[in-house]
Scaffold this active site. Sequence first.
Site, mmCIF file in Angstrom:
data_model
loop_
_atom_site.group_PDB
_atom_site.id
_atom_site.type_symbol
_atom_site.label_atom_id
_atom_site.label_comp_id
_atom_site.label_asym_id
_atom_site.label_seq_id
_atom_site.Cartn_x
_atom_site.Cartn_y
_atom_site.Cartn_z
ATOM 1 N N TYR A 44 -4.073 49.114 26.483
ATOM 2 C CA TYR A 44 -5.175 50.004 26.886
ATOM 3 C C TYR A 44 -6.487 49.229 26.998
ATOM 4 C CZ TYR A 44 -8.008 54.288 27.003
ATOM 5 O OH TYR A 44 -8.874 55.287 27.369
HETATM 6 N N1 LIG Z 1 -9.933 61.367 26.077
HETATM 7 C C1 LIG Z 1 -10.786 60.428 25.680
HETATM 8 O O1 LIG Z 1 -11.363 60.476 24.580
HETATM 9 C C2 LIG Z 1 -11.094 59.271 26.594
HETATM 10 C C3 LIG Z 1 -12.024 58.310 26.180
HETATM 11 C C4 LIG Z 1 -12.309 57.247 27.024
HETATM 12 C C5 LIG Z 1 -11.674 57.161 28.253
HETATM 13 N N2 LIG Z 1 -10.775 58.095 28.618
HETATM 14 C C6 LIG Z 1 -10.145 57.955 29.931
HETATM 15 O O2 LIG Z 1 -10.379 59.117 30.684
HETATM 16 C C7 LIG Z 1 -9.283 59.333 31.584
HETATM 17 C C8 LIG Z 1 -8.720 60.704 31.356
HETATM 18 O O3 LIG Z 1 -8.306 60.797 30.010
HETATM 19 P P1 LIG Z 1 -7.878 62.202 29.381
HETATM 20 O O4 LIG Z 1 -7.736 61.958 27.926
HETATM 21 O O5 LIG Z 1 -8.764 63.265 29.885
HETATM 22 O O6 LIG Z 1 -6.468 62.487 30.059
HETATM 23 P P2 LIG Z 1 -5.061 61.782 29.807
HETATM 24 O O7 LIG Z 1 -5.215 60.329 29.530
HETATM 25 O O8 LIG Z 1 -4.296 62.592 28.858
HETATM 26 O O9 LIG Z 1 -4.438 62.012 31.251
HETATM 27 C C9 LIG Z 1 -4.336 61.006 32.171
HETATM 28 C C10 LIG Z 1 -4.082 61.595 33.540
HETATM 29 O O10 LIG Z 1 -3.541 60.530 34.337
HETATM 30 C C11 LIG Z 1 -2.355 60.986 34.950
HETATM 31 N N3 LIG Z 1 -1.472 59.849 35.144
HETATM 32 C C12 LIG Z 1 -0.900 59.045 34.206
HETATM 33 N N4 LIG Z 1 -0.153 58.103 34.802
HETATM 34 C C13 LIG Z 1 -0.252 58.319 36.151
HETATM 35 C C14 LIG Z 1 0.289 57.686 37.288
HETATM 36 N N5 LIG Z 1 1.098 56.624 37.179
HETATM 37 N N6 LIG Z 1 -0.041 58.175 38.515
HETATM 38 C C15 LIG Z 1 -0.851 59.242 38.645
HETATM 39 N N7 LIG Z 1 -1.399 59.880 37.598
HETATM 40 C C16 LIG Z 1 -1.092 59.423 36.370
HETATM 41 C C17 LIG Z 1 -1.794 62.037 34.007
HETATM 42 O O11 LIG Z 1 -0.901 62.868 34.699
HETATM 43 C C18 LIG Z 1 -3.077 62.731 33.585
HETATM 44 O O12 LIG Z 1 -3.485 63.636 34.598
HETATM 45 C C19 LIG Z 1 -8.291 58.207 31.307
HETATM 46 O O13 LIG Z 1 -8.537 57.153 32.195
HETATM 47 C C20 LIG Z 1 -8.643 57.806 29.892
HETATM 48 O O14 LIG Z 1 -8.245 56.481 29.603
HETATM 49 C C21 LIG Z 1 -10.462 59.148 27.826
#
Ligand SMILES: NC(=O)c1ccc[n+]([C@@H]2O[C@H](COP(=O)([O-])OP(=O)(O)OC[C@H]3O[C@@H](n4cnc5c(N)ncnc54)[C@H](O)[C@@H]3O)[C@@H](O)[C@H]2O)c1
Length: 254
Positions: free
Chosen positions: A156
């Site tokens: 990650y």
């Molecule tokens: N939740 C947090 O605290 C946080 C913090 C920092 C960054 N982020 C980033 O924000 C983004 C969203 O995170 P979240 O926690 O809201 O959701 P999540 O990480 O649970 O969901 C990720 C999304 O990506 C999609 N996905 C995964 N693999 C895929 C692929 N191969 N092709 C197409 N789609 C795919 C999933 O279906 C889902 O819709 C991510 O990039 C995550 O790393 C999240």
Amino acid sequence: MKSMTRVVLVTGASRGIGAATARAFAAAGASVVLVARDEQRLDAVRKEIAAAGGAAIAFPADVSEVAATEAMVGRAIAEFGRLDVAVNAAAAHGSRPRPLAETPPEEFEQALAVTVRGTYLSMRNEIPAMITAGGGVIVNVASTAGLRSISGLAGYVAAKRALIGLTEVAALDYAADGVRVNAIAPGPIHTEQLERAGAAAREHVRRTVPVHRLGTVDEVAATIRWMCGEDAAFVTGSTLVIDGGLLAGTPTFA
Ligand SMILES: NC(=O)c1ccc[n+]([C@@H]2O[C@H](COP(=O)([O-])OP(=O)(O)OC[C@H]3O[C@@H](n4cnc5c(N)ncnc54)[C@H](O)[C@@H]3O)[C@@H](O)[C@H]2O)c1
């Protein structure tokens, strides 16, 4: 200032930050293309947007595949005629944090495949479509983990750090073409993953955040919308931290 309806593509739109961003753009009158692998959940977001009077289509796709990323942008243009904005939020994180030597190679590779290769492939198709439309804006969703490492998250962290470099190169390559490319680096946001982790884990995380709370998906979506708007017209190649002060340093007064 463009007067016509903006067309916005969001990857990772089936939940969390991606879904909230899609809802926010649709509520502001944009036509939205929702991309993720989970067809059912994607359709649930589409229905929710439609019920609120918004325009959205769902396009199930794996962004780590060349043909799928070509097809998703093709679908946006076939349906709505253009592409103005893309938010690349799709990401894969491993099943749980574990030390590097215990991280399965497949899990490490999957993180890079979705976040780095997937965002590269997405931008590779989004950018030419935006140039055809007369310019555009891309926001890649990185993480504070791409700026300050977290133990147990080799794939990650490596992927999010690479994503920031990728964002900067794309911004430089297309600055003269009217395409702005930025990243956001959210800190702990209250999403399903943290919900599943339980109250004790959320409390542990909350204590690390100087403002003593988790961020919300709507706060992240609002920041992304600002980055994509005219008020941010001079912002490109940057990574904006949204973390309640987490990366600023260590607070002395609780
Ligand atoms: N939740 C947090 O605290 C946080 C913090 C920092 C960054 N982020 C980033 O924000 C983004 C969203 O995170 P979240 O926690 O809201 O959701 P999540 O990480 O649970 O969901 C990720 C999304 O990506 C999609 N996905 C995964 N693999 C895929 C692929 N191969 N092709 C197409 N789609 C795919 C999933 O279906 C889902 O819709 C991510 O990039 C995550 O790393 C999240």
